[in-house]
Structures are given as structure tokens and as C-alpha cells.
Design a protein around this motif. Structure first.
Motif, PDB file in Angstrom:
ATOM      1  N   HIS A  83      26.022  50.971  41.599  1.00  0.00           N
ATOM      2  CA  HIS A  83      25.498  50.317  42.802  1.00  0.00           C
ATOM      3  C   HIS A  83      26.242  49.003  43.066  1.00  0.00           C
ATOM      4  CE1 HIS A  83      21.821  48.742  45.235  1.00  0.00           C
ATOM      5  NE2 HIS A  83      22.780  49.177  46.021  1.00  0.00           N
ATOM      6  N   LEU A  84      26.562  48.251  42.014  1.00  0.00           N
ATOM      7  CA  LEU A  84      27.302  46.994  42.195  1.00  0.00           C
ATOM      8  C   LEU A  84      28.706  47.246  42.765  1.00  0.00           C
ATOM      9  CD1 LEU A  84      26.297  45.007  38.997  1.00  0.00           C
ATOM     10  CD2 LEU A  84      25.592  44.559  41.360  1.00  0.00           C
ATOM     11  N   ARG A  85      29.281  48.394  42.484  1.00  0.00           N
ATOM     12  CA  ARG A  85      30.618  48.741  43.004  1.00  0.00           C
ATOM     13  C   ARG A  85      30.557  49.203  44.465  1.00  0.00           C
ATOM     14  NH1 ARG A  85      30.779  51.337  37.656  1.00  0.00           N
ATOM     15  NH2 ARG A  85      31.952  49.918  36.307  1.00  0.00           N
ATOM     16  N   SER A  86      29.377  49.514  44.951  1.00  0.00           N
ATOM     17  CA  SER A  86      29.193  50.069  46.300  1.00  0.00           C
ATOM     18  C   SER A  86      29.330  48.989  47.381  1.00  0.00           C
ATOM     19  CB  SER A  86      27.804  50.719  46.406  1.00  0.00           C
ATOM     20  OG  SER A  86      26.810  49.709  46.608  1.00  0.00           O
ATOM     21  N   PRO A  87      29.358  49.408  48.655  1.00  0.00           N
ATOM     22  CA  PRO A  87      29.435  48.441  49.759  1.00  0.00           C
ATOM     23  C   PRO A  87      28.255  47.455  49.807  1.00  0.00           C
ATOM     24  CG  PRO A  87      30.118  50.588  50.536  1.00  0.00           C
ATOM     25  CD  PRO A  87      29.573  50.777  49.140  1.00  0.00           C
ATOM     26  N   ASP A  88      27.128  47.784  49.164  1.00  0.00           N
ATOM     27  CA  ASP A  88      26.003  46.842  49.127  1.00  0.00           C
ATOM     28  C   ASP A  88      26.361  45.546  48.416  1.00  0.00           C
ATOM     29  OD1 ASP A  88      24.310  48.604  50.453  1.00  0.00           O
ATOM     30  OD2 ASP A  88      23.342  49.323  48.607  1.00  0.00           O
ATOM     31  N   PHE A  89      27.258  45.618  47.448  1.00  0.00           N
ATOM     32  CA  PHE A  89      27.602  44.439  46.651  1.00  0.00           C
ATOM     33  C   PHE A  89      29.102  44.168  46.683  1.00  0.00           C
ATOM     34  CE2 PHE A  89      23.435  45.593  44.939  1.00  0.00           C
ATOM     35  CZ  PHE A  89      22.794  44.348  44.941  1.00  0.00           C
ATOM     36  N   LEU A  90      29.853  44.653  45.727  1.00  0.00           N
ATOM     37  CA  LEU A  90      31.274  44.297  45.609  1.00  0.00           C
ATOM     38  C   LEU A  90      32.196  45.109  46.512  1.00  0.00           C
ATOM     39  CD1 LEU A  90      31.474  43.809  41.743  1.00  0.00           C
ATOM     40  CD2 LEU A  90      31.423  42.034  43.512  1.00  0.00           C
ATOM     41  N   ASP A  91      31.789  46.293  46.927  1.00  0.00           N
ATOM     42  CA  ASP A  91      32.605  47.163  47.780  1.00  0.00           C
ATOM     43  C   ASP A  91      34.032  47.269  47.228  1.00  0.00           C
ATOM     44  OD1 ASP A  91      33.436  48.827  49.790  1.00  0.00           O
ATOM     45  OD2 ASP A  91      33.157  47.365  51.408  1.00  0.00           O
ATOM     46  N   VAL A  92      34.127  47.775  46.016  1.00  0.00           N
ATOM     47  CA  VAL A  92      35.397  47.752  45.277  1.00  0.00           C
ATOM     48  C   VAL A  92      36.503  48.584  45.923  1.00  0.00           C
ATOM     49  CG1 VAL A  92      34.226  47.237  43.108  1.00  0.00           C
ATOM     50  CG2 VAL A  92      34.789  49.608  43.660  1.00  0.00           C
ATOM     51  N   LYS A  93      36.150  49.576  46.725  1.00  0.00           N
ATOM     52  CA  LYS A  93      37.197  50.346  47.400  1.00  0.00           C
ATOM     53  C   LYS A  93      37.902  49.491  48.451  1.00  0.00           C
ATOM     54  CE  LYS A  93      35.453  54.909  46.443  1.00  0.00           C
ATOM     55  NZ  LYS A  93      34.869  56.136  46.933  1.00  0.00           N
ATOM     56  N   GLN A  94      37.149  48.680  49.160  1.00  0.00           N
ATOM     57  CA  GLN A  94      37.743  47.824  50.186  1.00  0.00           C
ATOM     58  C   GLN A  94      38.288  46.520  49.585  1.00  0.00           C
ATOM     59  OE1 GLN A  94      35.319  47.177  53.654  1.00  0.00           O
ATOM     60  NE2 GLN A  94      36.762  45.767  54.560  1.00  0.00           N
ATOM     61  N   PHE A  95      37.630  46.016  48.536  1.00  0.00           N
ATOM     62  CA  PHE A  95      38.008  44.737  47.931  1.00  0.00           C
ATOM     63  C   PHE A  95      38.186  44.932  46.421  1.00  0.00           C
ATOM     64  CE2 PHE A  95      35.017  43.882  51.465  1.00  0.00           C
ATOM     65  CZ  PHE A  95      35.915  43.320  52.360  1.00  0.00           C
ATOM     66  N   PRO A  96      39.332  45.473  45.990  1.00  0.00           N
ATOM     67  CA  PRO A  96      39.521  45.849  44.583  1.00  0.00           C
ATOM     68  C   PRO A  96      39.648  44.679  43.611  1.00  0.00           C
ATOM     69  CG  PRO A  96      41.527  46.244  45.834  1.00  0.00           C
ATOM     70  CD  PRO A  96      40.477  45.846  46.822  1.00  0.00           C
ATOM     71  N   THR A  97      39.893  43.465  44.112  1.00  0.00           N
ATOM     72  CA  THR A  97      40.044  42.336  43.197  1.00  0.00           C
ATOM     73  C   THR A  97      39.265  41.127  43.688  1.00  0.00           C
ATOM     74  OG1 THR A  97      42.047  41.530  44.300  1.00  0.00           O
ATOM     75  CG2 THR A  97      42.354  43.031  42.422  1.00  0.00           C
ATOM     76  N   LEU A  98      38.935  40.285  42.734  1.00  0.00           N
ATOM     77  CA  LEU A  98      38.449  38.936  42.987  1.00  0.00           C
ATOM     78  C   LEU A  98      39.568  38.034  42.482  1.00  0.00           C
ATOM     79  CD1 LEU A  98      35.906  40.778  41.995  1.00  0.00           C
ATOM     80  CD2 LEU A  98      34.728  38.608  41.938  1.00  0.00           C
ATOM     81  N   THR A  99      39.852  36.967  43.199  1.00  0.00           N
ATOM     82  CA  THR A  99      40.927  36.076  42.765  1.00  0.00           C
ATOM     83  C   THR A  99      40.458  34.634  42.798  1.00  0.00           C
ATOM     84  OG1 THR A  99      41.864  35.864  44.996  1.00  0.00           O
ATOM     85  CG2 THR A  99      42.753  37.622  43.588  1.00  0.00           C
ATOM     86  N   PHE A 100      41.080  33.842  41.949  1.00  0.00           N
ATOM     87  CA  PHE A 100      40.855  32.394  41.951  1.00  0.00           C
ATOM     88  C   PHE A 100      42.203  31.726  41.784  1.00  0.00           C
ATOM     89  CE2 PHE A 100      40.417  28.343  39.800  1.00  0.00           C
ATOM     90  CZ  PHE A 100      39.501  27.699  40.621  1.00  0.00           C
ATOM     91  N   THR A 101      42.488  30.770  42.653  1.00  0.00           N
ATOM     92  CA  THR A 101      43.703  29.968  42.554  1.00  0.00           C
ATOM     93  C   THR A 101      43.307  28.508  42.676  1.00  0.00           C
ATOM     94  OG1 THR A 101      44.991  31.739  43.582  1.00  0.00           O
ATOM     95  CG2 THR A 101      45.995  29.544  43.522  1.00  0.00           C
ATOM     96  N   SER A 102      43.626  27.731  41.668  1.00  0.00           N
ATOM     97  CA  SER A 102      43.201  26.333  41.669  1.00  0.00           C
ATOM     98  C   SER A 102      43.955  25.500  42.693  1.00  0.00           C
ATOM     99  CB  SER A 102      43.379  25.724  40.276  1.00  0.00           C
ATOM    100  OG  SER A 102      44.749  25.612  39.951  1.00  0.00           O
ATOM    101  N   THR A 103      43.276  24.448  43.128  1.00  0.00           N
ATOM    102  CA  THR A 103      43.891  23.467  44.017  1.00  0.00           C
ATOM    103  C   THR A 103      43.927  22.087  43.363  1.00  0.00           C
ATOM    104  OG1 THR A 103      41.756  23.112  45.117  1.00  0.00           O
ATOM    105  CG2 THR A 103      43.287  24.692  46.141  1.00  0.00           C
TER     106      THR A 103
END
Length: 179
Positions: A83-103
């Protein structure tokens, strides 16, 4: 010639030297906690992430960049993870990664751009350096812990609020190997 060497030594001593590290995934983790129905806390983690960081000798400046595979979310419950991988939450098919880049990094706070669910927002982590030193294999390592709290609705993930809290605590445990 001696004057040139002396000038170079003086200039070098005034500059801040930096060391680059790659994340050791076997000794690092990205975890999160959310409230559930006002009666408990659900903990989870992402099992696959990579990144690198630079820490300057002053320990008060540097940078970091991390990429997390969204479908590696793991709460120790297969149906919930699906369920967390589904469009209700992370929608991993559309958004396969989370990224962080420091400033910016000042030794205690790491600020940067977090991209989650296709939305990028500035977040600030409280950072604590755990330690650094030689390892038994001839390398050199440094470790940090970082924590922040985000509102998932700020990133377009608002399913089932308040049953699952909007505030999500994130902790990153990073051990890096100097390159």
C-alpha cells in the motif's frame, strides 16, 4: 624557491581541506516513524539508498547527496508495504526515487532540497557526528546521525490524514568510506 614554498605552506594552512566519502550501505540506514490512529507509532525504513558526502577538516562545513529507492520501503508488513508503494502514498512507479541534495551545513544542521513524490522542498536535519577513524581494512570512515520531521502533505502525500499522522520523523544513520 624557499619563499615560494613558505608562501604555499602558509596559504595551504589557512584553507579548509575536505574529504569525500561514499555511503557504506551495509552500515547505514534511512528510517521513518508515523503515528497510527492516535494509539501507536509505525516504524519503517528504506532498504536501498546510496550517496556521498564531503566533510571539511573544520567539521563545520561540507555537503551531502543521497538517493533512496522508493520501492525499498519496509515496515515489516508486506500488505502495508504494498500500500505504501501505491499511488496513495509513495507512488513508486511514477516516483521511483527520493533524493536529498544539501545546500548548506554548519556542523550541527544540514539543509537541503528533499524531493519526495515529485515535490521538492527545503528541509533541515539536525546532525551529530558520531565519530571517525581508521578501519581494519586500511580505509578511513566517518559516521553521522541526522534527524528531521516533515509534513508528508507538503510533498503531496495526504492519504488518510489524520489516521496516519501528517508529521513524519526521519532519521538517517550514515557511515561513509573516505575516497
Amino acid at each position: 624557491m624557499k619563499a615560494l614554498l613558505l608562501t604555499t605552506a602558509v596559504l595551504a594552512s589557512g584553507s579548509v581541506l575536505a574529504a569525500d566519502y561514499n555511503v557504506d550501505p551495509a552500515h547505514s540506514a534511512v528510517t521513518f516513524e508515523v503515528g497510527h490512529l492516535g494509539v501507536s507509532t509505525t516504524a519503517g525504513r528504506f532498504n536501498e539508498f546510496e550517496g556521498n558526502f564531503t566533510i571539511n577538516d573544520d567539521k563545520k562545513s561540507g555537503s551531502a547527496s543521497f538517493t533512496i529507492k522508493a520501492d525499498s520501503v519496509d515496515t515489516n508488513h508486506a500488505a502495508r508495504d504494498k500500500h505504501l508503494r501505491s499511488p496513495d502514498f509513495l507512488d513508486v512507479k511514477q516516483f521511483p526515487t527520493l533524493t536529498f541534495t544539501s545546500t548548506s551545513f554548519n556542523g550541527e544542521e544540514l539543509t537541503g532540497d528533499l524531493t519526495l513524490h515529485g515535490v521538492t522542498k527545503s528541509v533541515t536535519f539536525d546532525v551529530e557526528m558520531i565519530g571517525e577513524g581508521n578501519d581494519p581494512w586500511g580505509g578511513y570512515r566517518a559516521g553521522f546521525e541526522a534527524s528531521t520531521t516533515i509534513k508528508r502533505s507538503d510533498f503531496g502525500v495526504s492519504y488518510f490524514i489524520p489516521g496516519v499522522t501528517d508529521e513524519t520523523e526521519i532519521e538517517i544513520f550514515v557511515e561513509g568510506i573516505r575516497q
